[in-house]
Design a protein around this motif. Structure first.
Motif, PDB file in Angstrom:
ATOM      1  N   SER A   1     -21.199 -52.650 -11.221  1.00 22.10           N
ATOM      2  CA  SER A   1     -22.318 -52.402 -10.769  1.00 22.10           C
ATOM      3  C   SER A   1     -23.027 -53.027 -10.039  1.00 22.10           C
ATOM      4  CB  SER A   1     -23.710 -51.884 -11.924  1.00 22.10           C
ATOM      5  OG  SER A   1     -23.091 -53.195 -12.787  1.00 22.10           O
ATOM      6  N   ILE A   2     -22.197 -54.334  -9.570  1.00 24.48           N
ATOM      7  CA  ILE A   2     -22.188 -56.191  -9.026  1.00 24.48           C
ATOM      8  C   ILE A   2     -21.144 -56.314  -8.588  1.00 24.48           C
ATOM      9  CG2 ILE A   2     -24.360 -56.376 -10.778  1.00 24.48           C
ATOM     10  CD1 ILE A   2     -21.585 -58.211 -12.046  1.00 24.48           C
ATOM     11  N   LYS A   3     -20.969 -55.253  -7.965  1.00 23.19           N
ATOM     12  CA  LYS A   3     -19.820 -56.000  -6.761  1.00 23.19           C
ATOM     13  C   LYS A   3     -19.134 -56.594  -5.690  1.00 23.19           C
ATOM     14  CE  LYS A   3     -17.912 -51.224  -4.456  1.00 23.19           C
ATOM     15  NZ  LYS A   3     -18.444 -50.605  -4.416  1.00 23.19           N
ATOM     16  N   ASP A   4     -20.356 -56.146  -4.943  1.00 23.98           N
ATOM     17  CA  ASP A   4     -21.303 -57.108  -4.282  1.00 23.98           C
ATOM     18  C   ASP A   4     -22.257 -57.357  -3.755  1.00 23.98           C
ATOM     19  OD1 ASP A   4     -21.902 -54.936  -2.604  1.00 23.98           O
ATOM     20  OD2 ASP A   4     -19.981 -54.495  -2.331  1.00 23.98           O
ATOM     21  N   ALA A   5     -23.070 -57.941  -2.869  1.00 21.67           N
ATOM     22  CA  ALA A   5     -24.308 -58.131  -2.240  1.00 21.67           C
ATOM     23  C   ALA A   5     -25.234 -56.893  -2.298  1.00 21.67           C
ATOM     24  CB  ALA A   5     -24.966 -58.871  -0.878  1.00 21.67           C
ATOM     25  N   ALA A   6     -24.776 -55.608  -1.719  1.00 19.15           N
ATOM     26  CA  ALA A   6     -25.535 -54.538  -1.702  1.00 19.15           C
ATOM     27  C   ALA A   6     -25.469 -53.819  -3.050  1.00 19.15           C
ATOM     28  CB  ALA A   6     -24.660 -52.943  -1.165  1.00 19.15           C
ATOM     29  N   ALA A   7     -24.622 -54.107  -3.963  1.00 19.24           N
ATOM     30  CA  ALA A   7     -24.763 -53.351  -5.335  1.00 19.24           C
ATOM     31  C   ALA A   7     -25.440 -54.669  -5.829  1.00 19.24           C
ATOM     32  CB  ALA A   7     -23.367 -52.961  -5.778  1.00 19.24           C
ATOM     33  N   ILE A   8     -25.498 -55.652  -5.435  1.00 20.93           N
ATOM     34  CA  ILE A   8     -26.620 -56.628  -6.527  1.00 20.93           C
ATOM     35  C   ILE A   8     -27.892 -55.998  -6.227  1.00 20.93           C
ATOM     36  CG2 ILE A   8     -27.262 -58.899  -6.999  1.00 20.93           C
ATOM     37  CD1 ILE A   8     -24.714 -60.008  -6.770  1.00 20.93           C
ATOM     38  N   ARG A   9     -28.423 -55.883  -4.990  1.00 18.94           N
ATOM     39  CA  ARG A   9     -29.694 -55.442  -4.220  1.00 18.94           C
ATOM     40  C   ARG A   9     -30.558 -54.292  -5.379  1.00 18.94           C
ATOM     41  NH1 ARG A   9     -27.957 -56.027   0.883  1.00 18.94           N
ATOM     42  NH2 ARG A   9     -28.102 -58.474   1.258  1.00 18.94           N
ATOM     43  N   ASN A  10     -29.432 -53.491  -5.518  1.00 18.88           N
ATOM     44  CA  ASN A  10     -29.735 -52.006  -5.631  1.00 18.88           C
ATOM     45  C   ASN A  10     -29.940 -52.329  -7.207  1.00 18.88           C
ATOM     46  OD1 ASN A  10     -29.605 -49.508  -6.534  1.00 18.88           O
ATOM     47  ND2 ASN A  10     -27.900 -49.960  -7.755  1.00 18.88           N
ATOM     48  N   VAL A  11     -29.095 -53.651  -8.700  1.00 20.88           N
ATOM     49  CA  VAL A  11     -29.861 -53.320 -10.050  1.00 20.88           C
ATOM     50  C   VAL A  11     -30.800 -54.023  -9.663  1.00 20.88           C
ATOM     51  CG1 VAL A  11     -29.089 -55.345 -11.439  1.00 20.88           C
ATOM     52  CG2 VAL A  11     -26.717 -54.219 -10.408  1.00 20.88           C
ATOM     53  N   ALA A  12     -31.158 -55.338  -9.072  1.00 19.89           N
ATOM     54  CA  ALA A  12     -32.181 -55.692  -8.685  1.00 19.89           C
ATOM     55  C   ALA A  12     -33.437 -54.683  -8.701  1.00 19.89           C
ATOM     56  CB  ALA A  12     -33.336 -57.083  -7.546  1.00 19.89           C
ATOM     57  N   ASN A  13     -33.789 -53.217  -7.640  1.00 16.67           N
ATOM     58  CA  ASN A  13     -34.332 -52.378  -7.197  1.00 16.67           C
ATOM     59  C   ASN A  13     -34.485 -51.848  -9.250  1.00 16.67           C
ATOM     60  OD1 ASN A  13     -34.841 -52.977  -4.702  1.00 16.67           O
ATOM     61  ND2 ASN A  13     -33.229 -51.198  -4.757  1.00 16.67           N
ATOM     62  N   ILE A  14     -33.341 -51.727  -9.249  1.00 14.72           N
ATOM     63  CA  ILE A  14     -33.576 -50.925 -10.988  1.00 14.72           C
ATOM     64  C   ILE A  14     -34.050 -51.936 -11.818  1.00 14.72           C
ATOM     65  CG2 ILE A  14     -32.260 -49.797 -13.105  1.00 14.72           C
ATOM     66  CD1 ILE A  14     -30.012 -49.284 -11.276  1.00 14.72           C
ATOM     67  N   LEU A  15     -33.937 -53.193 -11.726  1.00 18.05           N
ATOM     68  CA  LEU A  15     -35.054 -53.572 -12.916  1.00 18.05           C
ATOM     69  C   LEU A  15     -36.508 -53.933 -12.051  1.00 18.05           C
ATOM     70  CD1 LEU A  15     -32.125 -56.069 -13.489  1.00 18.05           C
ATOM     71  CD2 LEU A  15     -32.961 -54.318 -15.313  1.00 18.05           C
ATOM     72  N   GLU A  16     -36.357 -53.293 -10.789  1.00 16.64           N
ATOM     73  CA  GLU A  16     -38.521 -53.932 -10.612  1.00 16.64           C
ATOM     74  C   GLU A  16     -38.678 -53.238 -11.357  1.00 16.64           C
ATOM     75  OE1 GLU A  16     -39.489 -55.517  -8.358  1.00 16.64           O
ATOM     76  OE2 GLU A  16     -41.856 -54.514  -8.615  1.00 16.64           O
ATOM     77  N   ASP A  17     -38.411 -51.809 -11.495  1.00 17.38           N
ATOM     78  CA  ASP A  17     -38.873 -50.824 -12.870  1.00 17.38           C
ATOM     79  C   ASP A  17     -39.522 -51.440 -14.005  1.00 17.38           C
ATOM     80  OD1 ASP A  17     -39.826 -48.852 -10.571  1.00 17.38           O
ATOM     81  OD2 ASP A  17     -38.089 -47.651 -11.349  1.00 17.38           O
ATOM     82  N   TYR A  18     -38.797 -52.737 -14.143  1.00 13.75           N
ATOM     83  CA  TYR A  18     -38.585 -52.494 -15.857  1.00 13.75           C
ATOM     84  C   TYR A  18     -39.113 -54.137 -16.074  1.00 13.75           C
ATOM     85  CZ  TYR A  18     -35.745 -48.891 -16.840  1.00 13.75           C
ATOM     86  OH  TYR A  18     -34.944 -47.257 -16.843  1.00 13.75           O
ATOM     87  N   LYS A  19     -39.827 -54.713 -15.060  1.00 12.20           N
ATOM     88  CA  LYS A  19     -39.859 -56.139 -15.130  1.00 12.20           C
ATOM     89  C   LYS A  19     -41.071 -55.923 -15.798  1.00 12.20           C
ATOM     90  CE  LYS A  19     -42.648 -56.411 -11.149  1.00 12.20           C
ATOM     91  NZ  LYS A  19     -42.163 -56.598 -10.024  1.00 12.20           N
ATOM     92  N   ASN A  20     -42.141 -55.482 -15.744  1.00 13.09           N
ATOM     93  CA  ASN A  20     -42.875 -55.784 -17.300  1.00 13.09           C
ATOM     94  C   ASN A  20     -42.462 -55.250 -18.725  1.00 13.09           C
ATOM     95  OD1 ASN A  20     -44.666 -56.960 -15.084  1.00 13.09           O
ATOM     96  ND2 ASN A  20     -45.236 -54.312 -14.751  1.00 13.09           N
ATOM     97  N   ARG A  21     -41.014 -55.239 -19.162  1.00 14.67           N
ATOM     98  CA  ARG A  21     -41.135 -55.133 -20.304  1.00 14.67           C
ATOM     99  C   ARG A  21     -40.296 -55.518 -20.750  1.00 14.67           C
ATOM    100  NH1 ARG A  21     -41.062 -50.243 -22.818  1.00 14.67           N
ATOM    101  NH2 ARG A  21     -39.432 -50.311 -24.140  1.00 14.67           N
ATOM    102  N   GLN A  22     -40.013 -55.781 -22.278  1.00 13.85           N
ATOM    103  CA  GLN A  22     -39.127 -57.208 -23.454  1.00 13.85           C
ATOM    104  C   GLN A  22     -37.832 -57.162 -22.483  1.00 13.85           C
ATOM    105  OE1 GLN A  22     -40.060 -58.832 -26.142  1.00 13.85           O
ATOM    106  NE2 GLN A  22     -42.045 -58.878 -25.951  1.00 13.85           N
ATOM    107  N   LEU A  23     -36.265 -57.596 -21.520  1.00 15.75           N
ATOM    108  CA  LEU A  23     -35.543 -57.144 -21.306  1.00 15.75           C
ATOM    109  C   LEU A  23     -34.397 -58.194 -21.219  1.00 15.75           C
ATOM    110  CD1 LEU A  23     -34.367 -54.284 -19.958  1.00 15.75           C
ATOM    111  CD2 LEU A  23     -34.531 -55.214 -18.078  1.00 15.75           C
ATOM    112  N   VAL A  24     -33.515 -57.604 -21.768  1.00 13.44           N
ATOM    113  CA  VAL A  24     -32.149 -58.677 -22.111  1.00 13.44           C
ATOM    114  C   VAL A  24     -31.428 -58.102 -21.107  1.00 13.44           C
ATOM    115  CG1 VAL A  24     -30.259 -59.836 -23.270  1.00 13.44           C
ATOM    116  CG2 VAL A  24     -32.373 -59.946 -23.974  1.00 13.44           C
ATOM    117  N   VAL A  25     -30.454 -58.471 -19.480  1.00 11.45           N
ATOM    118  CA  VAL A  25     -29.878 -57.841 -18.902  1.00 11.45           C
ATOM    119  C   VAL A  25     -28.769 -58.496 -19.210  1.00 11.45           C
ATOM    120  CG1 VAL A  25     -29.584 -57.620 -16.415  1.00 11.45           C
ATOM    121  CG2 VAL A  25     -31.782 -57.963 -17.243  1.00 11.45           C
TER     122      VAL A  25
END
Ligand code: ADP
Ligand code: ASP
Ligand code: MG
Length: 434
Positions: free
Chosen positions: A15-39
């Motif tokens: 899920s974090i294998k390259d730059a594009a994959a890391i951007r995708n992870v950031a997009n997913i996390l955008e939806d959860y940024k107001n929650r308490q989250l451990v990544v």
């Protein structure tokens, strides 16, 4: 009581294998940024495999190969960083350079006499790199987050490469380090797979251990749920890399999940389930490609009607152990054999005995089988059959069992009402050897 506001997410290598994959992870996390989250993050892509080569080369005195592979990793790391940020943020560049320097320092000294120790000091680099990059990229994307060193939290014994968690100390440390950051409105980004002894030596929890790390954080923080983000839609009836006709399971009980993962369903690390089950924390296996879809929920109340599910464990060996003097394999023999199995860290996946022999199917790792055979040779004759697969079918049917046997010779078989296991060899492998 679980904390309804707190979740733990784990992102694996794919899920974090390259730059594009890391951007995708950031997009997913955008939806959860107001929650308490451990990544919790793994090393990127196949980094751990590359670092294993570095560690092995260093241990064998081949510093040229060790340096060459480390340089390749450094170049790949900075290429990804550049693709993500354009100009590398100074703080990130310093953190990454410091990490590579610590491994170069290791190279300045001769290897220790404990390969597993050296391995952990070097291979842990992968998760440290990825977690620094991801923390920096999340901040760069406007998602407030803090990097946390998992070695300050997950405390293990000194069984290098397979650290055993010291739970009371780990619980205390996690409670001390994590909630203050979450309450400050930031995500916590930390590493899977790595921990530390109480003397501050880095340990690892075993290959694929990042899922387990996330479960440790979930348990200690009473998370409302844990999610692992995968390249598959959820838990499937078999590994899609090996089988065509697989289907997704909507729900799965902890018991089914632990049985399947223990015997090779590599979608979840087997140690992950226990801490979650102990606190009834549901585990979601979800797709990072289709983050809006539900995936599979693993929990206590998941019903008990399941289709046949197949797991395959490769690199297995059948060790046949028989008494030299024709005496029965009695309880005291089995006790003695298991003492040696424990000291050589053979992992037994299946066993059966006859009057004068004892058969075990074990993971064929390093030279563990040779060391075991040498230890028992005074009293027992041993033969070893390698290159086997262990096929486990839960909720088996005659059709699925037959289809799994096709093209294979079964060397050992065990049956329980819900589970059949077969140690098999491909006919092609046998033919090649003859
Ligand atoms: P991670 O990137 O988190 O380390 P893994 O590669 O360890 O992910 O796990 C995902 C892989 O597990 C899938 O790509 C799939 O090939 C494999 N897998 C094995 N058994 C199963 C199963 N029963 N259901 C889904 N995936 C499975
Ligand atoms: N990076 C480690 C490995 O590849 C741990 C993990 O990914 O779970 O084994
Ligand atoms: Mg994995």
């Amino acid at each position: 009581m679980l904390n309804p506001d707190l979740n733990v997410f784990k992102f694996g290598g794919a899920s974090i294998k390259d730059a594009a994959a890391i951007r995708n992870v950031a997009n997913i996390l955008e939806d959860y940024k107001n929650r308490q989250l451990v990544v919790v993050v793994s090393a990127m892509g196949k980094t751990t495999n590359a670092l294993e080569i570095v560690a092995h080369a260093y241990f064998k005195g081949n510093l040229e190969l060790a340096n060459q592979r480390l340089t390749e990793l450094r170049n790949a790391t900075f290429t990804t960083v550049q693709e993500l940020f354009g100009d590398t943020p100074a703080e990130l560049a310093t953190a990454l350079n410091d990490l590579f320097v610590t491994v170069e320092w290791v190279f300045d000294d001769p290897p220790s006499d404990n390969y597993d120790y050296d391995y952990d000091q070097i291979v842990s680099l992968g998760e440290l790199i990825s977690s620094h990059i991801i923390t920096a990229y999340l901040s760069h994307s406007g998602i407030a987050s803090t990097w946390l060193d998992a070695r300050d939290c997950i405390i293990t014994d000194n069984t290098y490469r397979e650290g055993w968690v010291h739970w009371p100390e780990t619980l205390q440390r996690i409670i001390r380090h994590v909630p203050p950051v979450l309450e400050d409105g930031k995500l916590v980004v930390t590493q899977g797979f790595i921990g530390s002894t109480t003397e501050n030596f880095t340990t690892t929890l075993g290959r694929e251990g990042s899922d387990y790390s996330a479960a440790i954080f979930s348990f200690c923080l009473d998370a409302e749920s844990m999610s692992i983000w995968k390249d598959v839609p959820g838990v499937l009836t078999a590994d899609p890399r090996l089988f065509e006709n697989v289907s997704k399971l909507e729900r799965l009980s902890y018991k089914e999940a632990i049985e399947m993962t223990y015997y090779g369903a590599s979608v979840i690390h087997p140690k992950t389930i226990k801490p979650l089950q102990n606190k009834s924390i549901p585990l979601h296996v979800r797709s990072f490609v289709h983050p809006g879809e539900a995936g599979t929920e693993i929990s206590a109340d998941a019903g008990d009607v399941y289709p046949p599910m197949v797991a395959i464990e490769k690199e297995q060996a059948l060790v046949n152990i028989s008494t030299r003097d024709f005496s029965f394999v009695a309880e005291h023999h089995i006790r003695e054999l298991f003492d040696h199995i424990t000291t050589t860290r053979l992992q037994v996946n299946m066993m059966q005995n006859t009057a004068i022999s004892f058969n075990v199917v074990v993971n064929d790792i390093d030279d563990r089988i040779e060391r075991f055979c040498a230890l028992v040779e005074d009293d027992f004759k041993t033969t070893v059959d390698r290159d086997l697969e262990l096929i486990t079918i839960r909720h088996y049917t005659p059709e699925v069992t037959e289809s799994m046997r096709r093209g294979k010779v079964t060397l050992l078989e065990g049956r329980l009402p819900l589970t059949i296991q077969m140690a098999v060899k491909e006919v092609a492998v046998i033919a090649r050897k003859e």
